[in-house]
Design a protein around this motif. Structure first.
Motif, PDB file in Angstrom:
ATOM      1  N   PHE A 171       0.838  -1.201   0.000  1.00 17.71           N
ATOM      2  CA  PHE A 171       0.000   0.000   0.000  1.00 17.71           C
ATOM      3  C   PHE A 171       0.874   1.253   0.000  1.00 17.71           C
ATOM      4  N   VAL A 172       1.909   1.246   0.829  1.00 18.76           N
ATOM      5  CA  VAL A 172       2.815   2.391   0.915  1.00 18.76           C
ATOM      6  C   VAL A 172       3.565   2.570  -0.399  1.00 18.76           C
ATOM      7  N   LEU A 173       4.004   1.469  -0.995  1.00 20.78           N
ATOM      8  CA  LEU A 173       4.706   1.547  -2.273  1.00 20.78           C
ATOM      9  C   LEU A 173       3.810   2.132  -3.362  1.00 20.78           C
ATOM     10  N   LEU A 174       2.564   1.699  -3.397  1.00 19.94           N
ATOM     11  CA  LEU A 174       1.635   2.225  -4.396  1.00 19.94           C
ATOM     12  C   LEU A 174       1.400   3.712  -4.173  1.00 19.94           C
ATOM     13  N   ALA A 175       1.313   4.124  -2.905  1.00 19.82           N
ATOM     14  CA  ALA A 175       1.160   5.543  -2.594  1.00 19.82           C
ATOM     15  C   ALA A 175       2.356   6.343  -3.114  1.00 19.82           C
ATOM     16  N   ALA A 176       3.552   5.828  -2.869  1.00 20.39           N
ATOM     17  CA  ALA A 176       4.763   6.512  -3.326  1.00 20.39           C
ATOM     18  C   ALA A 176       4.808   6.592  -4.848  1.00 20.39           C
ATOM     19  N   MET A 177       4.339   5.546  -5.510  1.00 20.31           N
ATOM     20  CA  MET A 177       4.307   5.564  -6.976  1.00 20.31           C
ATOM     21  C   MET A 177       3.359   6.633  -7.486  1.00 20.31           C
ATOM     22  N   LEU A 178       2.234   6.816  -6.801  1.00 13.65           N
ATOM     23  CA  LEU A 178       1.300   7.877  -7.189  1.00 13.65           C
ATOM     24  C   LEU A 178       1.922   9.250  -6.942  1.00 13.65           C
ATOM     25  N   TRP A 179       2.638   9.407  -5.824  1.00 11.76           N
ATOM     26  CA  TRP A 179       3.344  10.678  -5.575  1.00 11.76           C
ATOM     27  C   TRP A 179       4.357  10.947  -6.677  1.00 11.76           C
ATOM     28  N   GLY A 180       4.967   9.875  -7.176  1.00 14.51           N
ATOM     29  CA  GLY A 180       5.989  10.023  -8.203  1.00 14.51           C
ATOM     30  C   GLY A 180       5.474  10.533  -9.530  1.00 14.51           C
ATOM     31  N   THR A 181       4.146  10.534  -9.722  1.00 14.29           N
ATOM     32  CA  THR A 181       3.571  11.052 -10.968  1.00 14.29           C
ATOM     33  C   THR A 181       3.476  12.574 -10.970  1.00 14.29           C
ATOM     34  N   THR A 182       3.689  13.179  -9.803  1.00 10.46           N
ATOM     35  CA  THR A 182       3.470  14.623  -9.660  1.00 10.46           C
ATOM     36  C   THR A 182       4.273  15.447 -10.664  1.00 10.46           C
ATOM     37  N   GLY A 183       5.589  15.177 -10.732  1.00 11.79           N
ATOM     38  CA  GLY A 183       6.443  15.954 -11.624  1.00 11.79           C
ATOM     39  C   GLY A 183       6.043  15.819 -13.076  1.00 11.79           C
ATOM     40  N   THR A 184       5.744  14.597 -13.510  1.00  5.84           N
ATOM     41  CA  THR A 184       5.347  14.368 -14.902  1.00  5.84           C
ATOM     42  C   THR A 184       4.028  15.054 -15.222  1.00  5.84           C
ATOM     43  N   VAL A 185       3.060  14.944 -14.324  1.00  5.70           N
ATOM     44  CA  VAL A 185       1.753  15.561 -14.549  1.00  5.70           C
ATOM     45  C   VAL A 185       1.865  17.079 -14.598  1.00  5.70           C
ATOM     46  N   GLN A 186       2.734  17.636 -13.764  1.00  3.32           N
ATOM     47  CA  GLN A 186       2.885  19.091 -13.736  1.00  3.32           C
ATOM     48  C   GLN A 186       3.457  19.637 -15.035  1.00  3.32           C
ATOM     49  N   THR A 187       4.139  18.797 -15.812  1.00  5.15           N
ATOM     50  CA  THR A 187       4.657  19.267 -17.104  1.00  5.15           C
ATOM     51  C   THR A 187       3.523  19.574 -18.080  1.00  5.15           C
ATOM     52  N   PHE A 188       2.321  19.044 -17.814  1.00  3.90           N
ATOM     53  CA  PHE A 188       1.166  19.295 -18.671  1.00  3.90           C
ATOM     54  C   PHE A 188       0.334  20.470 -18.161  1.00  3.90           C
ATOM     55  N   ALA A 189       0.711  21.057 -17.034  1.00  5.51           N
ATOM     56  CA  ALA A 189      -0.011  22.197 -16.474  1.00  5.51           C
ATOM     57  C   ALA A 189       0.383  23.477 -17.219  1.00  5.51           C
ATOM     58  N   PRO A 190      -0.414  24.533 -17.096  1.00  7.33           N
ATOM     59  CA  PRO A 190      -0.067  25.811 -17.735  1.00  7.33           C
ATOM     60  C   PRO A 190       1.295  26.310 -17.273  1.00  7.33           C
ATOM     61  N   GLU A 191       2.022  26.963 -18.151  1.00  7.75           N
ATOM     62  CA  GLU A 191       3.372  27.425 -17.833  1.00  7.75           C
ATOM     63  C   GLU A 191       3.389  28.421 -16.678  1.00  7.75           C
TER      64      GLU A 191
ATOM     65  N   TRP B   2      -4.794  30.287 -13.603  1.00  4.38           N
ATOM     66  CA  TRP B   2      -4.487  29.199 -14.540  1.00  4.38           C
ATOM     67  C   TRP B   2      -5.282  27.932 -14.224  1.00  4.38           C
ATOM     68  N   VAL B   3      -5.802  27.831 -12.991  1.00  2.00           N
ATOM     69  CA  VAL B   3      -6.567  26.639 -12.608  1.00  2.00           C
ATOM     70  C   VAL B   3      -7.810  26.490 -13.472  1.00  2.00           C
ATOM     71  N   MET B   4      -8.360  27.595 -13.965  1.00  2.00           N
ATOM     72  CA  MET B   4      -9.585  27.550 -14.749  1.00  2.00           C
ATOM     73  C   MET B   4      -9.337  27.153 -16.196  1.00  2.00           C
ATOM     74  N   GLN B   5      -8.075  27.088 -16.616  1.00  4.63           N
ATOM     75  CA  GLN B   5      -7.778  26.572 -17.952  1.00  4.63           C
ATOM     76  C   GLN B   5      -7.983  25.063 -17.964  1.00  4.63           C
ATOM     77  N   GLU B   6      -8.245  24.499 -19.146  1.00  2.00           N
ATOM     78  CA  GLU B   6      -8.555  23.071 -19.230  1.00  2.00           C
ATOM     79  C   GLU B   6      -7.435  22.207 -18.666  1.00  2.00           C
TER      80      GLU B   6
END
Length: 302
Positions: free
Chosen positions: A9-29, A202-206
């Motif tokens: 469970f903890v490992l899966l949680a850490a893996m989800l945390w690890g997506t943060t940086g990648t997902v943020q690359t798709f956020a508005p500049e 920027w939160v209101m952008q798609e």
């Protein structure tokens, strides 16, 4: 439930945390990391608060005591401390000091609370995990050691360690979803002033809305819920060391999704992190569960 599932469970949680940086690359500049941290905390806490309210298991009258506010304050402080450390002293030093210091602080924190140091296997796994994490970032950029940035990174590691240790007694009498919902909602309230400092239009952008919802609901709410489920039956020090799967996941996603290239040194770091995680995640039951039961008995006697 089989005991071997708790560290997973903890490992899966850490893996989800690890997506943060990648997902943020798709956020508005124009998005700001500190504001992003506050928003994800608010979305994560509120989504779980709605969930437990629908279930009818939320009892706010039972949420009294300093432990709740300490845990909430730690979550509120972790976001600006970590992102500020990375901004001031760079990704390499900021990440290694913040994430690498947390397991050591959690280990000594358990000794202070329970008068028990973690077993040798934990020290060995933690050593390899920190070494692996360091090798992941050693070639990331030119190294800049800024004293203020180092202090902020240590503060981030300390707040995460304290949150994990304080969360143990909270989880003893409450469900994981209720514990995470209340603590994170309070944490979001404490950090909410930063939303008046930074531009959050920027939160209101798609792409701003979709990334915020994913990071809030999945990478924060669901992730910390899984972390809490695992934390109920394993030691805080073990949970924090297993959470070093976060930079490992971020690195792998960077390679296969963002297209980053790793050096031979970084691949050695990946191998060391994998070794440390396997060493802890597949430890015998007595190292993960019975040791925690002993800690709980010592805590009850205190």
């Amino acid at each position: 439930m089989k005991e071997k599932l708790f560290p997973l469970f903890v490992l899966l949680a850490a893996m989800l945390w690890g997506t943060t940086g990648t997902v943020q690359t798709f956020a508005p500049e124009e998005s700001n990391p500190v504001a992003f941290g506050a928003i994800r905390l608010a979305i994560g806490g509120l989504s779980l608060l709605i969930f437990v309210s629908i279930k009818g298991t939320l009892k706010l009258s039972s949420w009294t005591g300093k432990e709740v506010w300490i845990a909430a304050l730690c979550m509120a402080l972790y976001q600006p401390l970590f992102f500020s450390a990375v901004y001031i002293t760079g990704v390499a030093i900021g990440t290694v000091v913040a994430i690498g210091s947390a397991p050591i602080m959690a280990g000594f924190g358990e000794w202070i609370m329970y008068r028990r140091l973690p077993p040798r296997k934990w020290w060995l796994a933690t050593f390899f995990a920190i070494a692996g994490c360091s090798l992941l970032f050693v070639n990331e950029e030119s190294i800049t050691v800024d004293p203020i940035g180092i202090l902020m990174a240590l503060g981030a590691g300390l707040t995460f360690a304290i949150y994990t240790i304080i969360n143990k007694p909270l989880l003893a009498k409450r469900s994981p979803e209720e514990a995470v919902a209340v603590v994170f909602t309070l944490g979001a309230l404490l950090i909410s002033p930063v939303l008046f400092i930074f531009d959050v239009s920027w939160v209101m952008q798609e792409n701003g809305l979709t990334t915020s919802l994913f990071l809030g609901v999945i990478a924060t709410g669901l992730a910390y819920l899984l972390f809490a489920k695992g934390l109920r039956e394993i030691t805080a020090s073990t949970a924090v060391t297993l959470s070093l799967a976060e930079p490992l996941t971020a690195t792998i996603l960077g390679v296969f999704i963002v297209g980053e290239l790793l050096t031979a040194t970084s691949w050695i770091g990946v191998s060391l992190l994998l070794f440390s995680i396997i060493l802890l995640a597949f430890s015998p039951k007595k190292n993960l569960v019975l040791v925690q039961a002993k800690a709980n008995r010592n805590h009850d006697k205190a």
